[in-house]
Write an enzyme that holds these catalytic residues in place. Sequence first.
Site, PDB file in Angstrom:
ATOM      1  N   SER B 204     -16.475  39.063  46.677  1.00  0.00           N
ATOM      2  CA  SER B 204     -16.563  40.328  47.409  1.00  0.00           C
ATOM      3  C   SER B 204     -16.945  40.084  48.851  1.00  0.00           C
ATOM      4  O   SER B 204     -17.648  39.129  49.177  1.00  0.00           O
ATOM      5  CB  SER B 204     -17.608  41.211  46.737  1.00  0.00           C
ATOM      6  OG  SER B 204     -17.558  42.498  47.297  1.00  0.00           O
ATOM      7  N   ALA B 205     -16.502  40.983  49.736  1.00  0.00           N
ATOM      8  CA  ALA B 205     -16.791  40.844  51.171  1.00  0.00           C
ATOM      9  C   ALA B 205     -18.117  41.489  51.569  1.00  0.00           C
ATOM     10  O   ALA B 205     -18.807  41.000  52.451  1.00  0.00           O
ATOM     11  CB  ALA B 205     -15.669  41.463  51.989  1.00  0.00           C
ATOM     12  N   HIS B 206     -18.464  42.588  50.897  1.00  0.00           N
ATOM     13  CA  HIS B 206     -19.599  43.362  51.393  1.00  0.00           C
ATOM     14  C   HIS B 206     -20.943  42.679  51.149  1.00  0.00           C
ATOM     15  O   HIS B 206     -21.958  43.113  51.670  1.00  0.00           O
ATOM     16  CB  HIS B 206     -19.597  44.781  50.813  1.00  0.00           C
ATOM     17  CG  HIS B 206     -20.118  44.877  49.417  1.00  0.00           C
ATOM     18  ND1 HIS B 206     -19.306  44.851  48.316  1.00  0.00           N
ATOM     19  CD2 HIS B 206     -21.379  44.982  48.937  1.00  0.00           C
ATOM     20  CE1 HIS B 206     -20.049  44.945  47.232  1.00  0.00           C
ATOM     21  NE2 HIS B 206     -21.299  45.028  47.568  1.00  0.00           N
ATOM     22  N   CYS B 327     -28.227  49.369  41.510  1.00  0.00           N
ATOM     23  CA  CYS B 327     -27.141  50.252  41.106  1.00  0.00           C
ATOM     24  C   CYS B 327     -27.630  51.292  40.127  1.00  0.00           C
ATOM     25  O   CYS B 327     -27.017  52.323  39.936  1.00  0.00           O
ATOM     26  CB  CYS B 327     -26.026  49.470  40.447  1.00  0.00           C
ATOM     27  SG  CYS B 327     -25.249  48.347  41.573  1.00  0.00           S
TER      28      CYS B 327
END
Lengths: 391, 391
Positions: B204-206, B327
């Site tokens: 993932s990039a974030h 989350c």
Amino acid sequence: MGEKVIYLDNAAATKLDEAVFEEMKSCFFEKYAVATSEFGYSQGIEAREILLKARTDLAACLGADPEEMVFTSGNAESGNLALKGVAGALGEKKGKHIIVSKIEDFPVLHSAKTLEKQGFKVDYLDVDEFGFIDMGQLEKRIGADTILVSVQHANQEIGTVQDIEKIGKLCRERDVLFHTDATHTFTRIPIDVNRVNADLVTISAHTIHGPKGIGGLYVRKGTPLMKLMDGGFQEFDHRGGIENIPGAVGFAKAARLVTPEENLYLQAMQKRITELVFERIPLVTLNGHPEKRIPQNANITFHHVEGESITLHLDMYGIAVSTGSACFSRSLEASHVMMAIGGDHERAHGSIRFSFGRFNSMEEVGFVVEKLEKIIENLRRISPLGKRGGN
Amino acid sequence: MGEKVIYLDNAAATKLDEAVFEEMKSCFFEKYAVATSEFGYSQGIEAREILLKARTDLAACLGADPEEMVFTSGNAESGNLALKGVAGALGEKKGKHIIVSKIEDFPVLHSAKTLEKQGFKVDYLDVDEFGFIDMGQLEKRIGADTILVSVQHANQEIGTVQDIEKIGKLCRERDVLFHTDATHTFTRIPIDVNRVNADLVTISAHTIHGPKGIGGLYVRKGTPLMKLMDGGFQEFDHRGGIENIPGAVGFAKAARLVTPEENLYLQAMQKRITELVFERIPLVTLNGHPEKRIPQNANITFHHVEGESITLHLDMYGIAVSTGSACFSRSLEASHVMMAIGGDHERAHGSIRFSFGRFNSMEEVGFVVEKLEKIIENLRRISPLGKRGGN
């Protein structure tokens, strides 16, 4: 026109608006907290509010409530979620029959094909020469086991706008869910989900100078929908995954930037290119309906010429266009839309889709037609496809 | 520290790097053509090359080939595609048994639960007090009908790094596909897909100062995988939808910006906060393994205190942290990770996850612990949860 590229391809609409960019910037660098936390710190709560504001603005464009607007990664995901989501929720409970039109864009069409492989029965509605579905055929096909009708608002290639109000009314009367793919009409042609009786509406940011990687699905309250994307409980438990707040904010800004005046200007360019082409170039056909079409699209077949050749020649003048089915340009198969409206391979392959966006101008239209005239004449002179132009 | 907010939440890593932003900018405004067309105009071909470059850079980080790197909308989609994709491709052909660990993040865990409802059998591997799976248990559970093992590289809450090389070796020997969720390790801890024998890797990039809305799934050549997202034939026919080139380019840039020195600094902050907390605050437990953990995470339980209270009090000092499961902060349920490592509700609820990113500093660590010391002391004085601190 020098070095500047004239985009009359779908990229005409994919250039980000600077104002969208500015709006996203603050989410990248100042307000970048994660929106998930309700019991968390102030910045997280602020992030939730920013997200809610974007959601509210977009919902308002459809006459919907904020809680009915689900952010996705784009129109492809929205279409998949609509079809597979309803299939997953109602397949066992109500029935396994779905109805779509033959000219849906690939996310819907190929989701339907995937569901067919999984035991669903799919009816693919015929369309007439303009791309309209036959309401009588739709009515006949709806049965007790029909769970969803998915008919696009406007076509991605030929621009034809369906009468979704009629379709929605019928679906509501027969107690069948109705999804419409409004990727190419959102903010360009008004939609009110309650007037239209739509249960699911696909929208996208990249078609209105918003960012790529973000889209939306309107989900009417109470619509049974299985998740496509499992994860956390984001998006009212319709779509897991960390929220793309800069994307959402950019999407909302892009929607706010579209004006009725802009849509009229796009339509004026569309009408002008069509007029000029018909005036100056023989043996051409306008694909789609002359009036009932989206403002930003013209699709024209230049008979006895290959679309790819036209594309390449226009490219030499710095003009970027695509053959009829931009998504399909990768393969050399004929467009399923052109075939469905009764075109033959020749008509399909000679078609060019002109798309207009905020950064195009009437001057460009004149320049493009001038070059087109010469290109078509030259190509027809050497065409192996038979008749020369001008005969 | 005045008005500045100190993010030690997952937002610590979600702030976009300015250099990433600059890289994306050119794709927004200069090179914004659609990459789909192979027979199209020059700008479209250039767009394809830009996308390929991003793909190549990211693949290289995993020792993979560019054609094995599939762009998705983020780690949630990648996890869903890995599990549901393999299930869809092999469920009927080979078997309906899947093995995951009990402490997977929600995209994997909830995809597994969804598959269970669809007739798949899922085994959830236990973990020990540090969060490690038991290789013996895994070995015993693999059967002739097992199609996939999905064990994360590192845990999202407690930071424990699994021995994926051992797991991959076993899976390869037993001819079972292996997916690992490397959302929290990508570029932080080296992964070589061939050494690890991974068939699918989620990235993932974030989590590395890249943009939200973009992620990747490494798919080893020949891995059977059903599409999650139908559409066009993009991403080597693994994922339909218009390509998010600015996102892809930003992701690649974000990956290139991570250095071994940075990872050492993150680790130094992690070790320092742990040391200081243990030095100054009684009745604390470090969750996860003291050494085998990702550099950017510390997870500490402050006994006899509610995590939410700590969060709110730190917020007053402009310090942004989340309770153990960021989350899940939305719900008040105890973290499934904390419960799986043998924690009780009290330990789960009193845990705080500290995440470190490029924009944090050692000075912030000192400031945070100073405030924490006072907050915990005060909270324990009024705690209804029993024992006071310092006893």
